[in-house]
Design a protein around this motif. Sequence first.
Motif, PDB file in Angstrom:
ATOM      1  N   THR A  82       0.848  -1.190   0.000  1.00 16.87           N
ATOM      2  CA  THR A  82       0.000   0.000   0.000  1.00 16.87           C
ATOM      3  C   THR A  82       0.884   1.241   0.000  1.00 16.87           C
ATOM      4  O   THR A  82       1.801   1.352   0.823  1.00 16.87           O
ATOM      5  N   HIS A 127       0.833   4.853   1.089  1.00 17.01           N
ATOM      6  CA  HIS A 127      -0.034   5.488   2.071  1.00 17.01           C
ATOM      7  C   HIS A 127      -0.347   6.944   1.725  1.00 17.01           C
ATOM      8  O   HIS A 127      -0.179   7.374   0.581  1.00 17.01           O
ATOM      9  N   LEU A 171      -3.769   4.337  -0.303  1.00 19.01           N
ATOM     10  CA  LEU A 171      -4.557   4.849   0.813  1.00 19.01           C
ATOM     11  C   LEU A 171      -4.645   6.357   0.669  1.00 19.01           C
ATOM     12  O   LEU A 171      -3.621   7.044   0.604  1.00 19.01           O
ATOM     13  N   HIS A 173     -10.808   2.115   5.211  1.00 25.03           N
ATOM     14  CA  HIS A 173      -9.736   2.140   6.209  1.00 25.03           C
ATOM     15  C   HIS A 173     -10.062   3.172   7.275  1.00 25.03           C
ATOM     16  O   HIS A 173     -10.582   4.245   6.977  1.00 25.03           O
TER      17      HIS A 173
END
Length: 210
Positions: A121, A123, A150, A204
């Motif tokens: 991922t 971020h 993300l 998330h």
Amino acid sequence: MLKEACVENFTVVPAVIDRGADRIELCDNLAVGGTTVSPGVATVTINYCHRKNVKVMSMIRPRGGDFIYRREELEMMKQDLIYLKQLGTDGVVFGCLNDRNWIDEAAMHSLLELAEGLAITFHMAFDQIPYEKQFQAIDWLVEHGVNRILTHGGPANTKIEDNVARIQEYVDYAAGRIIILPGGGITNQNLESITKNLTVSEVHGTRVVG
């Protein structure tokens, strides 16, 4: 909808799994946006989660602050990544930028090579990339095997409710090539209202399951 709970240390891991977390993002120091946990915390958490059939994404970040890393800091990140991979983490979470707020391609290459075989991922460093370059950044991350981004969809001081349209633009542009993972303010209270206007399969948050 897959719910990734962002947790600090091990303390709340059992509780968030009991409340329905499907995946854990393991961090320390959430007050500064999350840093890498200690080896002991990582070992206990990964083993516990795997007994519960829950995957763990481990943060690779040596400090709070910006995402521009010196050579020594990058070496710390490499060593942490190697160790966490040996412990059995399912994936890693990191992001490196240069002083122009573009992806630090050399730093990313070095980490991506070590992370081979893990889910990756990128971020919320993504949200620091200039608006006009974010689609180009999505292309770069796709081309280099990153699995998800993300994003809050805007600056950290904005409400995610106000960024839904921009996040959907990322989803549309990504077109299934990479997962867009919205986060930063999603809770069990507003999850439904936010995701009804987003074609995403994962969310998330620190309070995504309450």
